[in-house]
Each structure stands twice: as C-alpha cells, then as structure tokens.
Design an enzyme around this catalytic site. Structure first.
Site, PDB file in Angstrom:
ATOM      1  N   THR A   1     -14.097  -3.856   3.699  1.00  0.00           N
ATOM      2  CA  THR A   1     -14.796  -5.052   4.179  1.00  0.00           C
ATOM      3  C   THR A   1     -14.338  -5.355   5.587  1.00  0.00           C
ATOM      4  O   THR A   1     -13.233  -4.990   5.969  1.00  0.00           O
ATOM      5  CB  THR A   1     -14.408  -6.266   3.304  1.00  0.00           C
ATOM      6  OG1 THR A   1     -14.870  -6.050   1.993  1.00  0.00           O
ATOM      7  CG2 THR A   1     -15.026  -7.551   3.807  1.00  0.00           C
TER       8      THR A   1
ATOM      9  N   ASP B   1     -19.417  -8.487   6.873  1.00  0.00           N
ATOM     10  CA  ASP B   1     -20.395  -7.394   6.716  1.00  0.00           C
ATOM     11  C   ASP B   1     -20.989  -7.515   5.313  1.00  0.00           C
ATOM     12  O   ASP B   1     -20.689  -8.468   4.600  1.00  0.00           O
ATOM     13  CB  ASP B   1     -19.695  -6.040   6.920  1.00  0.00           C
ATOM     14  CG  ASP B   1     -18.834  -5.673   5.727  1.00  0.00           C
ATOM     15  OD1 ASP B   1     -19.075  -4.612   5.112  1.00  0.00           O
ATOM     16  OD2 ASP B   1     -17.932  -6.473   5.392  1.00  0.00           O
TER      17      ASP B   1
ATOM     18  N   ARG C   1     -21.373  -4.672   2.947  1.00  0.00           N
ATOM     19  CA  ARG C   1     -21.293  -3.450   2.123  1.00  0.00           C
ATOM     20  C   ARG C   1     -20.258  -3.650   1.023  1.00  0.00           C
ATOM     21  O   ARG C   1     -19.122  -4.050   1.294  1.00  0.00           O
ATOM     22  CB  ARG C   1     -20.904  -2.262   2.993  1.00  0.00           C
ATOM     23  CG  ARG C   1     -20.634  -1.001   2.185  1.00  0.00           C
ATOM     24  CD  ARG C   1     -20.235   0.164   3.076  1.00  0.00           C
ATOM     25  NE  ARG C   1     -21.376   0.673   3.824  1.00  0.00           N
ATOM     26  CZ  ARG C   1     -21.283   1.702   4.670  1.00  0.00           C
ATOM     27  NH1 ARG C   1     -20.126   2.272   4.895  1.00  0.00           N
ATOM     28  NH2 ARG C   1     -22.346   2.117   5.321  1.00  0.00           N
TER      29      ARG C   1
ATOM     30  N   LYS D   1     -20.834 -11.916   1.153  1.00  0.00           N
ATOM     31  CA  LYS D   1     -19.386 -12.086   1.106  1.00  0.00           C
ATOM     32  C   LYS D   1     -18.936 -13.457   1.566  1.00  0.00           C
ATOM     33  O   LYS D   1     -17.742 -13.765   1.512  1.00  0.00           O
ATOM     34  CB  LYS D   1     -18.714 -11.022   1.976  1.00  0.00           C
ATOM     35  CG  LYS D   1     -19.023  -9.627   1.487  1.00  0.00           C
ATOM     36  CD  LYS D   1     -18.197  -8.580   2.155  1.00  0.00           C
ATOM     37  CE  LYS D   1     -18.734  -7.206   1.779  1.00  0.00           C
ATOM     38  NZ  LYS D   1     -17.981  -6.124   2.361  1.00  0.00           N
TER      39      LYS D   1
ATOM     40  N   GLY E   1     -11.553  -7.713  -0.827  1.00  0.00           N
ATOM     41  CA  GLY E   1     -10.746  -7.314  -1.974  1.00  0.00           C
ATOM     42  C   GLY E   1     -11.642  -7.002  -3.155  1.00  0.00           C
ATOM     43  O   GLY E   1     -12.776  -6.590  -2.992  1.00  0.00           O
TER      44      GLY E   1
ATOM     45  N   SER F   1     -10.536  -3.973   5.497  1.00  0.00           N
ATOM     46  CA  SER F   1     -10.209  -2.666   6.078  1.00  0.00           C
ATOM     47  C   SER F   1     -10.686  -2.564   7.527  1.00  0.00           C
ATOM     48  O   SER F   1     -10.137  -1.822   8.323  1.00  0.00           O
ATOM     49  CB  SER F   1     -10.824  -1.557   5.241  1.00  0.00           C
ATOM     50  OG  SER F   1     -12.219  -1.757   5.183  1.00  0.00           O
TER      51      SER F   1
ATOM     52  N   ASP G   1     -15.485   1.556  10.676  1.00  0.00           N
ATOM     53  CA  ASP G   1     -14.755   1.598   9.402  1.00  0.00           C
ATOM     54  C   ASP G   1     -15.717   2.042   8.302  1.00  0.00           C
ATOM     55  O   ASP G   1     -16.810   1.495   8.175  1.00  0.00           O
ATOM     56  CB  ASP G   1     -14.189   0.206   9.093  1.00  0.00           C
ATOM     57  CG  ASP G   1     -13.560   0.138   7.724  1.00  0.00           C
ATOM     58  OD1 ASP G   1     -13.792  -0.863   7.024  1.00  0.00           O
ATOM     59  OD2 ASP G   1     -12.851   1.093   7.348  1.00  0.00           O
TER      60      ASP G   1
ATOM     61  N   SER H   1     -16.853  -0.657   5.644  1.00  0.00           N
ATOM     62  CA  SER H   1     -17.756  -1.762   6.012  1.00  0.00           C
ATOM     63  C   SER H   1     -19.048  -1.177   6.530  1.00  0.00           C
ATOM     64  O   SER H   1     -19.060  -0.081   7.103  1.00  0.00           O
ATOM     65  CB  SER H   1     -17.145  -2.614   7.112  1.00  0.00           C
ATOM     66  OG  SER H   1     -15.801  -2.884   6.842  1.00  0.00           O
TER      67      SER H   1
END
Lengths: 252, 236
Positions: free
Chosen positions: A42, A58, A60, A74, A88, A170, A207, A210
C-alpha cells in the site's frame, strides 16, 4: 496397551507448540531462515495544509503476488470530521476503524459535541497495544476539530506519531521522497492535492504492492470532500471488440 | 384486597394476576410531567412540558427529548434518571445493529429491543422496573411511526398518544382533533394546544420542548426556542 488421545478443547491465546521445532530447525540448518513478514502492499499519505488535512491512498489490494482488488477503498470514515487511511491486513484495518467509528458515534451522542482526533487516536492505539501487534493495522489518521487540524500515524504495536506530513505502507519511501522534497507549510488546497497525488503516484509506479488509482480526501473545518478515484493513471485502454476465439483443446 | 400482601416483591404475581410493582411503576409515570406525540402524514412530532423545580435552574442544561439515532427520537414521562439509562442502552443497541447489518435500525426493531430491556427488569431479582413510559418517534422505510413503551415492556403503535399527569384530558383532546391526513405543521400546532390544555402557568418556549422528524430529510431534531416561539405565535 494403546494410549488414547484425549480431545482437549483449544484454549485461547498464542499456541507455543511449534516454537521448539522452529528453534531446532534454525539450529540444524544454518542457512534456513524463518519466513520474513510480508510487507504491506500500500501507499498511504497525509499532510496538513493551511485550511486542514489532506489524506491520500492508492487502491490496490494484494494477496501475495496477486492483485485481489484493483479499486479498493483505503480511506475509512471514522467521524464526519475524521478519516483514516489503513495499510496492513485489510480485514484488520476495516474492523478496527469500524469499531472506533461506532464508539465515537456513541461518544458523540453522550457528549453532544464533535469528536476530536486525539480521541480517535487514543481509542485506536489502546486497542492495537492490547493486541500486542497481532492486529496488523498501520494507520494514517487525519481530521479537523475544535483544536485545529491534526495528522497522526499509528503503528501496529500501538505507538503513534504526530506529524505535519506522513506516509505508511510498502510505498512509503517512494511517497516520502516526494514529500521531503516538495512539502512546505501553508500549502493551498490545490497545491496540497497536487502534492498528495504526486506522492501516491510515486508509490503506484515504483512499488509493486501499490497500484491502480489515487483516492484523495480533503478535510477542512466544517467540511470534507472525498475524491474517490481522483486520478486514474492505470486505465485499461485497449479491449478488443472482436473478443477471443480459441481452437478446441487449447490448454490441454 | 389481598393484593397488598403481594406488593413487596416484583417477581411474585398477586392473586388477581397482576404484578403490583408494575402497577406502581405506572403510577410513577402518571405523576410525571405530561408528554405527547402525534403522527402526521409526513412526519412525527413529540412534545413535553419542561417544568423546572426553581427559576434558578439553568434550563439550557436540561434536555428531555433525546436522539437515539439520526432518524429516531424519544421523550418520556416519569423518572428522569431511569430515562437516561434507557437512552444509553438504546443508543448502544442501535449502534450495534448498525455495525452488524450496515443499515440504520428500523424503528420497530429499536422499540422491540428497548422494550425487551424494560421487560428484563420486571423478571429479575433485586431490580425494580423502570419508572418511565417512552414515546419513540421515528421515520424509516415504513414511513413515520410513533410507539409508546410502558414499564412492563409492552409497546403499542399510536397515531397520537399522551402520558403523564394530564393524560386523560390530553387524550380526549387529541381524539377530537386528530385527522389521518394531518400535515406536520398542523400536528405541531395541535401538540402545543394539547399541552396548553393542562398547563399551569404561562406556556412559553422555555418551559416546553418539541422534537420533530419530517419526510423530507428524515432527521430527528429538537426545535430551538426561537422556532418554538414562532409556533406559539401562530397558535395564539
């Protein structure tokens, strides 16, 4: 004589049965390491601008190497003036934000006042600390109340920070690099949204955990704007009209 | 009769088949301040007298009409502290329902759960019944609704009802004045007139409380003293 296995009902709490085995394995195979923690996939960010707080995330949701949800939400509602981004384990962030939102609603009825961000902060951190990090929710909590705009980060073990700008997940390093370069105090609303979007995009493109779209939430005194899918840089542009035909027995 | 010998224990029936403690609870309600509710075609209004024991009491600190959910409100006649406990429990139940089903609790469900709490206290040891009757007003997908809940835990849906000191006069007045196609504003006027019937002293925005819920936004709210003044002026 055969020994009979007695069925004992499982007791609550952590089961230490496998700890000896793990210790033995680690000793036996010098090179074998225990599996590491799976990084949260994330990018979530927050920053304080001149009129309030802007949160970004984001969209995903990952299950290991697979994208489970290409457009999940989110940014969670906590109170009319408080929102929370969650990184998480998705179930943990959902459940804990839902629970605190419920508790704050009852608190609002009893006090007759608008909820404060520090109240949400304390309820969340107490819960997470009680569970010693097993509730894997890393949160960016932001809102505006009578005492002004506030932005906090909450870690799964229950520690918190109070910051003018924050990133978690992340993709947090990618997003933080954007913030560290371009953040300044007293940003306007449009500058703030632009900066948040840039930071989330840095996470999305650099990343693996994400991706997809950017959600933004702007909270000011007395007003909030949830910009769902504010930016969609990953649209599926080409879909063949002809469809696909496969010869028989393909894939056998 | 032999009832008096059975009036000490809540959980013992009297020979005539009554639970005398509940009768006494209803008496406590009957000596409380008058409150009433009217269901209109496009909303519900609940109102109550707000007589304070002395002019020195800060009337802004007293609020008899309370919100249980954004679209359900409640008023009482009887003992204020018992009311506060019930309001707290009902709010929690409504919130738990919402947590579980992700929909706002329907009025009937909340009434049923509150009544269940009140009934519990008529069948347990060492407790006494609640000394309040509630008037629950709400708006959900089944339209506007008004329920009365008694200390025994029984509940009824009403088109218009009253409780407290002036109950018989108020109910007679409401029976004469009620029409099925009443609008919310008419209902508020009728509520004020009904309160006025048995009011001792001068009625004003400071000694009554009115709560309404309308079909347009389905949000329960208590009227401000300024709004009550406007309605009072229209009624004069």
């Amino acid at each position: 004589m055969t020994k009979q296995m007695v069925e004992v009902p499982p007791k609550g709490g952590f089961s230490f049965d496998l700890c000896r085995r793990n210790a033995m394995l680690a000793k036996k195979n010098e090179g074998a390491k225990a599996p590491s923690f799976r990084k949260t996939g994330t990018t979530i960010v927050g920053l304080i601008f001149q009129d309030g707080v802007i949160l970004g995330a984001d969209t995903r949701a990952t299950e290991g190497p697979i994208v489970a949800d290409k457009n999940c939400e989110k940014i969670h509602y906590i109170a009319p003036n408080i929102y929370c981004c969650g990184a998480g384990t998705a179930a943990d962030t959902e459940a804990v934000t839902d629970m605190v939102s419920s508790q704050l609603q009852l608190h609002r009825y009893h006090t007759g006042r608008e909820s404060r961000v520090v109240t949400a902060l304390t309820l969340l951190k107490r819960h997470l600390f009680n569970y010693q990090g097993h509730v894997q929710a890393a949160l960016v909590l932001g809102g505006v109340d009578v005492t002004g705009p506030h932005l906090h980060t909450i870690y799964p073990h229950g520690s918190t920070d109070t910051l003018p700008f924050a990133t978690m997940g992340s993709g947090s390093l990618a997003a933080m690099s954007v913030f560290e370069d371009k953040f300044k105090e007293g940003l306007t609303r449009d500058e703030g949204i632009k900066l948040v979007t840039e930071a989330i995009c840095a996470g999305i493109f650099n990343d693996l955990g994400s991706g997809s779209n950017v959600d933004v939430c702007v909270i000011t005194k007395g007003d909030k704007e949830y910009l769902r899918n504010h930016l969609m840089p990953n649209l599926r542009t080409y879909v063949s009209e002809k469809g696909y035909t496969f010869p028989k027995k393909t894939g056998q | 009769m032999g009832d008096s010998q059975y009036s000490f224990s809540l959980t013992t029936f009297s020979p005539s088949g009554k639970l005398v403690q509940i009768e006494h609870a209803l008496t406590a309600v009957g000596s409380g301040q008058t409150s009433l509710g009217i269901k209109a075609a496009n909303g519900v209004v609940i109102a109550t007298e707000k007589k304070l024991p002395s002019i020195l009491v800060d009337e802004t600190s007293v609020q008899k009409i309370q919100c249980l959910t954004p679209n359900i409100g409640v008023v009482y006649s009887g003992m204020g502290p018992d009311f506060r406990v019930l309001v707290r429990k009902s709010r929690k139940q409504a919130e738990q329902y919402h947590r579980l089903y992700k929909e706002p609790i329907p009025v009937t469900q909340l009434v049923r759960e509150t009544a269940a709490v009140m009934q519990e206290f008529t069948q347990s040891g060492g407790v006494r019944p609640f000394g309040v009757s509630l008037l629950v007003a709400g708006y959900d997908d089944n339209g506007p609704q008004l329920y009365q809940v008694d200390p025994s835990g029984s509940y009824f849906s009403w088109k218009a009802s009253a409780m407290g000191k002036n109950v018989s006069n108020a109910k007679t007045f409401l029976e004469k004045r009620y029409t099925d196609d009443m609008e919310l504003d008419d209902a508020v006027h009728t509520a004020i007139l009904t309160l006025k019937e048995g009011f001792e002293g001068q009625i004003s925005a400071k000694n009554i409380e009115i709560g309404i819920i309308n079909a347009v936004d389905r949000k329960f709210r208590v009227l401000t003293p300024a709004e009550i003044d406007d309605f009072l002026a229209e009624v004069e």
